[in-house]
Design a protein around this motif. Sequence first.
Motif, PDB file in Angstrom:
ATOM      1  N   MET A   1       1.113   4.320  -3.013  1.00  0.00           N
ATOM      2  CA  MET A   1       0.677   5.441  -2.639  1.00  0.00           C
ATOM      3  C   MET A   1       1.813   6.239  -3.241  1.00  0.00           C
ATOM      4  O   MET A   1       1.574   7.579  -3.516  1.00  0.00           O
TER       5      MET A   1
ATOM      6  N   ASN B   1      -2.964  -5.135  -4.925  1.00  0.00           N
ATOM      7  CA  ASN B   1      -3.474  -4.759  -3.356  1.00  0.00           C
ATOM      8  C   ASN B   1      -4.771  -5.222  -3.316  1.00  0.00           C
ATOM      9  O   ASN B   1      -5.243  -5.793  -2.136  1.00  0.00           O
TER      10      ASN B   1
ATOM     11  N   MET C   1       0.761  -1.392  -0.076  1.00  0.00           N
ATOM     12  CA  MET C   1      -0.035   0.112   0.054  1.00  0.00           C
ATOM     13  C   MET C   1       1.008   1.189  -0.053  1.00  0.00           C
ATOM     14  O   MET C   1       0.668   2.169  -0.608  1.00  0.00           O
ATOM     15  N   VAL C   2       1.996   1.003   0.867  1.00  0.00           N
ATOM     16  CA  VAL C   2       3.005   2.420   0.876  1.00  0.00           C
ATOM     17  C   VAL C   2       3.481   2.527  -0.657  1.00  0.00           C
ATOM     18  O   VAL C   2       3.444   3.799  -1.264  1.00  0.00           O
TER      19      VAL C   2
ATOM     20  N   ALA D   1       1.592   6.760  -6.801  1.00  0.00           N
ATOM     21  CA  ALA D   1       0.476   7.493  -7.200  1.00  0.00           C
ATOM     22  C   ALA D   1       0.633   8.795  -7.061  1.00  0.00           C
ATOM     23  O   ALA D   1       0.617   9.899  -7.905  1.00  0.00           O
ATOM     24  N   SER D   2       1.421   9.469  -5.859  1.00  0.00           N
ATOM     25  CA  SER D   2       1.951  10.670  -5.653  1.00  0.00           C
ATOM     26  C   SER D   2       2.977  11.323  -6.690  1.00  0.00           C
ATOM     27  O   SER D   2       2.523  12.422  -7.265  1.00  0.00           O
TER      28      SER D   2
ATOM     29  N   PHE E   1      -2.229  -1.608  -7.583  1.00  0.00           N
ATOM     30  CA  PHE E   1      -3.528  -1.648  -7.352  1.00  0.00           C
ATOM     31  C   PHE E   1      -4.245  -2.653  -7.424  1.00  0.00           C
ATOM     32  O   PHE E   1      -4.770  -3.127  -6.429  1.00  0.00           O
TER      33      PHE E   1
ATOM     34  N   LEU F   1       1.686   1.582 -11.234  1.00  0.00           N
ATOM     35  CA  LEU F   1       0.677   1.658 -10.261  1.00  0.00           C
ATOM     36  C   LEU F   1      -0.757   1.114 -10.526  1.00  0.00           C
ATOM     37  O   LEU F   1      -1.095   0.502  -9.623  1.00  0.00           O
TER      38      LEU F   1
END
Length: 180
Positions: free
Chosen positions: A98, A155, A94-95, A101-102, A152, A148
């Motif tokens: 993220m 996850n 998850m980290v 994504a950022s 996703f 990404l």
Amino acid sequence: MMSEAEPSALFRTNCTLALRVLAALASLVAAIAMGISHETVTLPSLHSIKIEAKDVSFFMYFMGINAIVSAYSFLVLLLPKTSLLWRSIVVSDMVAAMLLASINSATLGTFYMEMKGYSHASWSPICDLVSSYCTRVLTAVIAGYIALGMYFFNNIFCLCLSLNPLLLQASKKEPPPPKK
């Protein structure tokens, strides 16, 4: 609530391994494509300008995050099946997602400014002058978004396996007490 199955059995399925390998390869391609993004152009005024991805801080961050995520993904593949670290993989994934994504969104915004310019700040678009550079940056951004997407889906798949949100597996019921 975590499923009672062995942790590695939850997170080392063929589907999750394939998604992890694809994500690692896509983030590696993204980092390499951004790293080789440079071009020298001679302007009509006989000035030579070298455009490099390392001149933009978001692009450097993009290379670093994608390299880290790729290395992390390949290292997770090396974990033994009996390792207790498998329980923390969902959080680490998850980290990683993220972070991707950022940086993907920040990089896409910066690339859009390079491609279209920003007339209010008198910034001219540069992709007409350095098309090879822009093609490499666009390739890196697309590969970053593919990574990404793979993270996703990985996850979501791992969460579905560990949490059983749709109640696809029957719960274990205790046998009724014996009759007297």
